[in-house]
Design an enzyme around this catalytic site. Sequence first.
Site, PDB file in Angstrom:
ATOM      1  CE1 TYR A 141      -1.549  -5.153  14.523  1.00  0.00           C
ATOM      2  CE2 TYR A 141      -3.951  -5.311  14.474  1.00  0.00           C
ATOM      3  CZ  TYR A 141      -2.768  -4.852  13.929  1.00  0.00           C
ATOM      4  OH  TYR A 141      -2.792  -4.100  12.779  1.00  0.00           O
ATOM      5  CB  SER A 144      -5.597  -1.521  14.893  1.00  0.00           C
ATOM      6  OG  SER A 144      -6.396  -0.688  14.065  1.00  0.00           O
ATOM      7  CE  LYS A 184      -7.997  -1.288   4.051  1.00  0.00           C
ATOM      8  NZ  LYS A 184      -6.572  -1.016   3.899  1.00  0.00           N
ATOM      9  CB  CYS A 209      -0.929   0.010   1.209  1.00  0.00           C
ATOM     10  SG  CYS A 209      -2.299   1.181   1.005  1.00  0.00           S
ATOM     11  CB  CYS A 261      -4.431   3.769  -0.250  1.00  0.00           C
ATOM     12  SG  CYS A 261      -4.873   3.621   1.492  1.00  0.00           S
ATOM     13  CD  GLU A 274     -13.940  -4.202  -4.620  1.00  0.00           C
ATOM     14  OE1 GLU A 274     -12.959  -4.754  -5.158  1.00  0.00           O
ATOM     15  OE2 GLU A 274     -14.128  -2.972  -4.655  1.00  0.00           O
ATOM     16  CE  LYS A 309      -7.727  -3.670   6.325  1.00  0.00           C
ATOM     17  NZ  LYS A 309      -6.390  -3.312   6.661  1.00  0.00           N
TER      18      LYS A 309
HETATM   19  C1  PBG Z   1      -3.223   0.147   4.687  1.00  0.00           C
HETATM   20  C2  PBG Z   1      -3.799  -0.704   5.760  1.00  0.00           C
HETATM   21  C3  PBG Z   1      -4.627  -0.334   6.829  1.00  0.00           C
HETATM   22  C4  PBG Z   1      -4.790  -1.468   7.590  1.00  0.00           C
HETATM   23  C5  PBG Z   1      -4.100  -2.496   6.966  1.00  0.00           C
HETATM   24  N1  PBG Z   1      -3.509  -2.017   5.840  1.00  0.00           N
HETATM   25  C6  PBG Z   1      -5.158   0.984   7.220  1.00  0.00           C
HETATM   26  C7  PBG Z   1      -6.186   1.647   6.431  1.00  0.00           C
HETATM   27  O1  PBG Z   1      -6.673   1.142   5.440  1.00  0.00           O
HETATM   28  O2  PBG Z   1      -6.507   2.773   6.821  1.00  0.00           O
HETATM   29  C8  PBG Z   1      -5.562  -1.542   8.882  1.00  0.00           C
HETATM   30  C9  PBG Z   1      -5.179  -2.655   9.790  1.00  0.00           C
HETATM   31  C10 PBG Z   1      -5.609  -2.480  11.209  1.00  0.00           C
HETATM   32  O3  PBG Z   1      -6.438  -1.615  11.555  1.00  0.00           O
HETATM   33  O4  PBG Z   1      -5.116  -3.257  12.054  1.00  0.00           O
HETATM   34  N2  PBG Z   1      -4.071   0.631   3.732  1.00  0.00           N
END
Ligand code: PBG
Length: 329
Positions: A319, A280, A201, A122, A132, A239, A254
């Site tokens: 995590y 996260s 995503k 990314c 991105c 997608e 995710k």
């Molecule tokens: C990069 C990316 C993100 C995450 C994984 N790859 C952040 C986003 O899209 O803003 C998030 C992973 C997480 O929250 O643990 N584009």
Amino acid sequence: MEFPITRMRRTRRTPALRSLVRETHLRSSALIYPLFLCPGEGVRREIGSMPGVFNLSIDEALKEAEEAAALGLGGLLLFGLPETKDELATGAYADDGIVQRGLRAMKQASGLDSLALIADVCLCEYTSHGHCGIVNKSDDSYEIENDSSLELLAKTAVSLAAAGADIVAPSDMMDGRVAAIRDELDEAGYEQIPILSYASKFASAFYGPFREAANSAPQFGDRRSYQMDGANLREAMREIDLDLAEGADMILMKPAMPYLDVIRAARERFDVPIGAYQVSGEYAMLQAAFQRGWLEPERAMMESLISIRRAGADFIVTYFAKDAAKVLG
Ligand code: PBG
């Protein structure tokens, strides 16, 4: 057959019986641990909103990798915090970029062969604006350019493969990136490197703590013009369809817990390996409850992970990977 002939509690009476009839299992080898690589030496900087997760210089990341291998984890997902950022994300595809250097160090180290090294592809960690893709900005509006971003993403993937990534994982959500990456990888001789596409995503509030960890919050606007609307399950299936048609080998979905229905729908529809990312914010909210003594850490962690497996994910990026592997023994 009804009560009293049928008594569901019979098979719940002892741990042995419960174990025998358990339908879903977690394995350490199906857990992927994210690492945030940063410049310097001896750096181990904890993320405020993610207790137990750190920005790590490469020497420290190597220690984490050794521990991950010793615990039997399936792999690592690598993110980078570059020294400098610019409009074109040059740090993402620099030969001596932070993740590239980290990959080389891990490939040279002994004892890490059991780990799949997955490189996130990314630009947001490397662009000065935190988006991105390439931004076309005027005084009163901005656009994240799709087609011009593809070239940089493909270049990034090739650079990460050259540095030793076993898998590349595009997370940018630009249209056509999987095909662009596959093309460039093949051209460069990396036809054996699989693509794990973040196909589904969603634009999510649950990425908040990650943006602190990766220092990748957009400086203006948000990601809703490229990440999916959280209300849309059918769009997620489209997608995935498209990414598979473009050559994705595996898909990553995710966030996980707020989207278990989407994971289940994908499982029923696609016969490809499916990973789910417990992001996260999912980690942060559980940790916050643990710190207050509001939830039992081990049980809540394991229950959250088993729910993602039960929904249909083959592997989980989390995590909690190390903590869960310790419980699994
Ligand atoms: C990069 C990316 C993100 C995450 C994984 N790859 C952040 C986003 O899209 O803003 C998030 C992973 C997480 O929250 O643990 N584009």
